[in-house]
Design a protein around this motif. Structure first.
Motif, PDB file in Angstrom:
ATOM      1  N   ASP A 177       0.849  -1.196   0.000  1.00  0.00           N
ATOM      2  CA  ASP A 177       0.000   0.000   0.000  1.00  0.00           C
ATOM      3  C   ASP A 177       0.882   1.242   0.000  1.00  0.00           C
ATOM      4  OD1 ASP A 177      -2.245  -1.573   0.069  1.00  0.00           O
ATOM      5  OD2 ASP A 177      -2.607  -1.324   2.221  1.00  0.00           O
ATOM      6  N   LEU A 178       0.602   2.175  -0.923  1.00  0.00           N
ATOM      7  CA  LEU A 178       1.391   3.394  -1.053  1.00  0.00           C
ATOM      8  C   LEU A 178       0.471   4.602  -1.203  1.00  0.00           C
ATOM      9  CD1 LEU A 178       3.998   2.154  -3.730  1.00  0.00           C
ATOM     10  CD2 LEU A 178       4.414   2.393  -1.267  1.00  0.00           C
ATOM     11  N   TRP A 179       1.066   5.790  -1.025  1.00  0.00           N
ATOM     12  CA  TRP A 179       0.426   7.046  -1.408  1.00  0.00           C
ATOM     13  C   TRP A 179       1.257   7.648  -2.534  1.00  0.00           C
ATOM     14  CZ3 TRP A 179      -4.044   9.378   0.334  1.00  0.00           C
ATOM     15  CH2 TRP A 179      -4.661   8.796   1.442  1.00  0.00           C
ATOM     16  N   PHE A 180       0.579   8.311  -3.477  1.00  0.00           N
ATOM     17  CA  PHE A 180       1.311   8.918  -4.590  1.00  0.00           C
ATOM     18  C   PHE A 180       0.657  10.225  -4.990  1.00  0.00           C
ATOM     19  CE2 PHE A 180      -2.144   7.016  -6.945  1.00  0.00           C
ATOM     20  CZ  PHE A 180      -2.309   7.835  -8.063  1.00  0.00           C
ATOM     21  N   ALA A 181       1.392  11.028  -5.759  1.00  0.00           N
ATOM     22  CA  ALA A 181       0.856  12.236  -6.385  1.00  0.00           C
ATOM     23  C   ALA A 181       1.552  12.417  -7.727  1.00  0.00           C
ATOM     24  CB  ALA A 181       1.061  13.461  -5.503  1.00  0.00           C
ATOM     25  N   VAL A 182       0.812  12.961  -8.692  1.00  0.00           N
ATOM     26  CA  VAL A 182       1.355  13.236 -10.015  1.00  0.00           C
ATOM     27  C   VAL A 182       1.199  14.728 -10.300  1.00  0.00           C
ATOM     28  CG1 VAL A 182       1.123  12.811 -12.495  1.00  0.00           C
ATOM     29  CG2 VAL A 182       0.831  10.928 -10.873  1.00  0.00           C
ATOM     30  N   THR A 183       2.282  15.365 -10.749  1.00  0.00           N
ATOM     31  CA  THR A 183       2.268  16.793 -11.063  1.00  0.00           C
ATOM     32  C   THR A 183       2.972  17.018 -12.404  1.00  0.00           C
ATOM     33  OG1 THR A 183       4.339  17.156  -9.874  1.00  0.00           O
ATOM     34  CG2 THR A 183       2.295  17.451  -8.619  1.00  0.00           C
ATOM     35  N   GLY A 184       3.061  18.286 -12.816  1.00  0.00           N
ATOM     36  CA  GLY A 184       3.777  18.624 -14.047  1.00  0.00           C
ATOM     37  C   GLY A 184       2.883  18.502 -15.261  1.00  0.00           C
ATOM     38  N   GLY A 185       3.381  17.809 -16.304  1.00  0.00           N
ATOM     39  CA  GLY A 185       2.591  17.611 -17.514  1.00  0.00           C
ATOM     40  C   GLY A 185       1.292  16.882 -17.211  1.00  0.00           C
ATOM     41  N   TRP A 186       0.247  17.214 -17.975  1.00  0.00           N
ATOM     42  CA  TRP A 186      -1.068  16.669 -17.678  1.00  0.00           C
ATOM     43  C   TRP A 186      -1.484  15.626 -18.701  1.00  0.00           C
ATOM     44  CZ3 TRP A 186      -5.792  15.924 -19.822  1.00  0.00           C
ATOM     45  CH2 TRP A 186      -6.838  15.571 -18.942  1.00  0.00           C
TER      46      TRP A 186
ATOM     47  N   GLY B  26      -7.843   1.445 -13.586  1.00  0.00           N
ATOM     48  CA  GLY B  26      -8.850   1.881 -14.543  1.00  0.00           C
ATOM     49  C   GLY B  26      -9.701   3.036 -14.087  1.00  0.00           C
ATOM     50  N   ARG B  27      -9.599   3.434 -12.818  1.00  0.00           N
ATOM     51  CA  ARG B  27     -10.411   4.541 -12.293  1.00  0.00           C
ATOM     52  C   ARG B  27      -9.605   5.830 -12.356  1.00  0.00           C
ATOM     53  NH1 ARG B  27     -10.461   6.777  -7.246  1.00  0.00           N
ATOM     54  NH2 ARG B  27      -9.096   5.091  -6.521  1.00  0.00           N
ATOM     55  N   GLU B  28     -10.144   6.836 -13.047  1.00  0.00           N
ATOM     56  CA  GLU B  28      -9.394   8.081 -13.203  1.00  0.00           C
ATOM     57  C   GLU B  28      -9.376   8.858 -11.893  1.00  0.00           C
ATOM     58  OE1 GLU B  28      -9.099  11.827 -16.340  1.00  0.00           O
ATOM     59  OE2 GLU B  28      -9.993   9.910 -16.932  1.00  0.00           O
ATOM     60  N   VAL B  29      -8.199   9.380 -11.535  1.00  0.00           N
ATOM     61  CA  VAL B  29      -8.031  10.165 -10.316  1.00  0.00           C
ATOM     62  C   VAL B  29      -7.388  11.494 -10.685  1.00  0.00           C
ATOM     63  CG1 VAL B  29      -7.837   8.117  -8.850  1.00  0.00           C
ATOM     64  CG2 VAL B  29      -5.763   9.162  -9.808  1.00  0.00           C
TER      65      VAL B  29
ATOM     66  N   GLN C 119      -3.049  10.561  -3.504  1.00  0.00           N
ATOM     67  CA  GLN C 119      -3.982   9.479  -3.821  1.00  0.00           C
ATOM     68  C   GLN C 119      -3.478   8.178  -3.206  1.00  0.00           C
ATOM     69  OE1 GLN C 119      -6.756  10.118  -5.353  1.00  0.00           O
ATOM     70  NE2 GLN C 119      -6.380  12.008  -6.514  1.00  0.00           N
ATOM     71  N   ALA C 120      -4.422   7.357  -2.731  1.00  0.00           N
ATOM     72  CA  ALA C 120      -4.056   6.031  -2.227  1.00  0.00           C
ATOM     73  C   ALA C 120      -3.759   5.104  -3.405  1.00  0.00           C
ATOM     74  CB  ALA C 120      -5.190   5.461  -1.379  1.00  0.00           C
ATOM     75  N   TRP C 121      -2.740   4.264  -3.222  1.00  0.00           N
ATOM     76  CA  TRP C 121      -2.342   3.292  -4.252  1.00  0.00           C
ATOM     77  C   TRP C 121      -2.285   1.930  -3.576  1.00  0.00           C
ATOM     78  CZ3 TRP C 121       2.812   3.917  -7.504  1.00  0.00           C
ATOM     79  CH2 TRP C 121       2.827   2.944  -8.519  1.00  0.00           C
ATOM     80  N   PRO C 122      -3.384   1.172  -3.609  1.00  0.00           N
ATOM     81  CA  PRO C 122      -3.426  -0.107  -2.888  1.00  0.00           C
ATOM     82  C   PRO C 122      -2.461  -1.126  -3.483  1.00  0.00           C
ATOM     83  CG  PRO C 122      -5.629   0.647  -3.497  1.00  0.00           C
ATOM     84  CD  PRO C 122      -4.657   1.491  -4.256  1.00  0.00           C
ATOM     85  N   ALA C 123      -1.991  -2.033  -2.635  1.00  0.00           N
ATOM     86  CA  ALA C 123      -1.114  -3.106  -3.107  1.00  0.00           C
ATOM     87  C   ALA C 123      -1.811  -3.892  -4.213  1.00  0.00           C
ATOM     88  CB  ALA C 123      -0.767  -4.027  -1.944  1.00  0.00           C
TER      89      ALA C 123
ATOM     90  N   LEU D 237      -1.165   1.501 -11.582  1.00  0.00           N
ATOM     91  CA  LEU D 237      -1.189   2.941 -11.841  1.00  0.00           C
ATOM     92  C   LEU D 237      -0.803   3.175 -13.301  1.00  0.00           C
ATOM     93  CD1 LEU D 237      -1.233   5.952 -10.953  1.00  0.00           C
ATOM     94  CD2 LEU D 237       1.187   5.690 -10.357  1.00  0.00           C
ATOM     95  N   HIS D 238      -1.599   3.976 -14.003  1.00  0.00           N
ATOM     96  CA  HIS D 238      -1.341   4.262 -15.414  1.00  0.00           C
ATOM     97  C   HIS D 238      -1.290   5.771 -15.608  1.00  0.00           C
ATOM     98  CE1 HIS D 238      -2.660   3.872 -19.916  1.00  0.00           C
ATOM     99  NE2 HIS D 238      -1.380   4.162 -19.781  1.00  0.00           N
ATOM    100  N   LEU D 239      -0.109   6.295 -15.952  1.00  0.00           N
ATOM    101  CA  LEU D 239       0.024   7.687 -16.379  1.00  0.00           C
ATOM    102  C   LEU D 239      -0.067   7.679 -17.899  1.00  0.00           C
ATOM    103  CD1 LEU D 239       1.210   7.804 -13.484  1.00  0.00           C
ATOM    104  CD2 LEU D 239       2.831   9.511 -14.307  1.00  0.00           C
ATOM    105  N   ASP D 240      -1.226   8.040 -18.404  1.00  0.00           N
ATOM    106  CA  ASP D 240      -1.456   7.950 -19.839  1.00  0.00           C
ATOM    107  C   ASP D 240      -0.637   9.017 -20.563  1.00  0.00           C
ATOM    108  OD1 ASP D 240      -2.522   7.027 -22.206  1.00  0.00           O
ATOM    109  OD2 ASP D 240      -4.602   7.052 -21.487  1.00  0.00           O
TER     110      ASP D 240
END
Length: 530
Positions: free
Chosen positions: A309-318, A325-328, A334-338, A342-345
């Motif tokens: 189980d992790l926490w993450f954040a994405v910044t910068g380019g969008w 499959g669930r957009e956040v 954001q929580a990142w369950p084990a 995670l998909h950065l499209d």
């Protein structure tokens, strides 16, 4: 007192121009001995010494006054220690041809090269690569017409009036005359570079029987540099704590923190995240220290799975960010369950996204940083499918309860970039200097972490000839013979031989990090600093 001109290089550096290499060595030694707080780096080159400063600590006007007041010793007054002795097997691929070019026998060339007392005038090109000069060496050796794509580590070579030894396998156009097994660069050492500016060097003829082993030690050191402390294990390898697994890296994914400033005199660029503000924000969102390492994702396409189980954040380019499959939302913890993917499209705005995980990405330090340097081959290798990335303990506060600040997708259609003065603006016509600010420039497909080429009008020079290599800084607008500038970025070389017409301000570097092919750029003059 310093003898020579002191030229501005943007807002974060000054260039001391002197008469020649002997004066460079004396000036560099004197400035180093008198170094004051706020001086980040001193980079000697063929006829100059670049003084990099932290303008938050030392203003350019104060730095200029300090430089001007340093006493420079007279010729011959700089003391040097015992020479470093390098054992060389003289069996290089170009030995015979080079001897013939110089009108010598091969034995005669070996005798002249090994009898000379050499001095490291400056470094550059690759970490630990020293440009050696000698009063005992009168030859001007032409470079190869076609550079090699692969020069073995440990190769001893000649070009122009210099000799040098390659610390790691790289491309190169110097003429190879032999090989050494000396450890030329070790990023884990207290003194990583064996050959520092001012070091005296003697080459000793080694028995031919050592040829098979020559370069082996250097190759090991080069491999250590290329993957120094790499935190990435192969797929399925055990990790000591929390981790994530890379399924697809996208176009390019590298580990980056805020870089390794202060190592330019070793031939090592600052590197680090191109958009430092985005990485800092991502780290704050998950409660990390701002300087924690994260993953820089170029143009998107990253897919990864959390092993715990992790926490993450994405910044910068969008671009779309999805967890199973669930957009956040980006710019939020954001929580990142084990076991979740995670998909950065692919990014629709900007060029680089930053993924921070609570605790930070773990990696062994290389010269004080966990950053990947693509040009120098320093730090962990770019991430590949199957890589396991460990998570560290860089969390310093709880995950914030609310978002830190409003955000918006980066503007990658047209950027307004501020420029400070370049040391060689006088190499260009008045019309070219005006055209730099009047034109609209376009980022070409030749854009990466080393630099970005711009398309636009040809900037006409007011003088001909080649510029001897001199220190460079991130943001420098080098103008090659084509007349169209290249902006050097974080992994750019620490020295270069094209004149710099201007330098992007430090604040503008984060904007440039999000420029993508086709982005239009307009330049304006930066407000002068004190």
């Amino acid at each position: 007192m310093v003898r020579g001109r002191i030229l501005p290089v943007g807002e974060r550096a000054l260039l001391v121009e002197v008469d020649g290499l002997a004066e460079v060595l004396r000036t560099h030694a004197a400035l180093d001995a008198a170094r004051i707080e706020g001086v980040v780096d001193l980079v000697p080159a063929a006829r100059t010494v670049l003084v990099r400063i932290d303008s938050r600590v030392l203003q350019p006007t104060a730095a200029r006054a300090w430089i001007a007041g340093v006493e420079i010793p007279e010729a011959g007054a700089v003391a040097a220690g015992s020479p470093v002795e390098l054992d060389v097997v003289y069996d290089g691929a170009d030995l015979a041809d080079t001897a013939e070019l110089l009108g010598l026998t091969t034995d005669g060339l070996v005798a002249r090269h090994s009898a000379a007392c050499w001095t490291v005038a400056f470094t550059g090109f690759a970490p630990g690569f020293g440009y050696l000069v000698s009063d005992d060496w009168p030859f001007d050796v032409p470079r190869l017409d076609v550079p090699r794509t692969r020069v073995p580590a440990g190769s001893v070579a000649l070009a122009a009036g210099f000799s040098g030894a390659y610390p790691r396998e790289t491309p190169g156009g110097w003429r190879l005359i032999g090989a050494t097994d000396a450890p030329l660069f070790d990023p884990d050492s207290d003194s990583p570079a064996l050959l520092m500016p001012g070091t005296r060097v003697r080459f000793r003829v080694a028995p031919a029987a050592r040829a098979a082993g020559a370069g082996a030690a250097v190759s090991s050191a080069g491999a250590a540099a290329a993957g120094a402390g790499a935190p990435v294990s192969s797929a399925g390898a055990p990790t000591a704590g929390p981790a994530l697994r890379i399924l697809e890296p996208g176009l390019l994914a590298t580990i980056q923190d805020l870089g390794r400033p202060g190592a330019a005199s070793l031939g090592v660029s600052a590197s680090g995240a191109l958009d430092r503000g985005a990485l800092r924000t991502a780290n704050r969102l998950v409660g990390n220290r701002e300087d924690a390492a994260g993953i820089e994702v170029t143009m998107g396409g990253l897919r990864a799975v959390a092993d715990t189980d992790l926490w993450f954040a994405v910044t910068g380019g969008w671009g779309p960010v999805r967890v199973d499959g669930r957009e956040v939302d980006p710019y939020a913890a954001q929580a990142w369950p084990a076991g979740a993917e995670l998909h950065l499209d692919w990014l629709s705005h900007g060029a680089r996204a930053y993924l921070a995980v609570r605790g930070g990405v773990e990696a062994r330090l290389a010269l004080g940083s966990r950053s990947t340097d693509l040009l120098a081959g320093l730090g962990p290798a770019p991430l590949r499918a199957g890589a396991v990335v460990a998570v560290g303990d860089a969390a310093s506060v709880p995950v914030p309860a609310t978002t830190i600040a409003p955000w918006s997708a980066p503007d990658d259609a047209e950027l307004l970039v501020e420029l400070g003065p370049g040391a060689r603006a006088d190499w260009f016509t008045a019309a070219a200097r005006a055209q730099l600010y009047d034109a609209v420039w376009t980022v070409t497909n030749d854009a990466d972490r080393v630099g970005m080429r711009l398309d636009g009008p040809v900037l006409e020079r007011s003088r001909d000839g080649e510029l001897p290599s001199e220190g460079m800084v991130p943001g420098a607008l080098q103008v090659p013979p084509s007349g169209r500038p290249t902006i050097l970025l974080a992994d750019g070389p620490v020295t270069g031989g094209y004149p710099v017409i201007a330098v992007a301000t430090d604040a503008s570097l984060d904007l440039l990090a999000q420029a993508r092919p086709g982005t239009r750029i307009r330049f304006r003059h930066a407000r002068p600093t004190r």
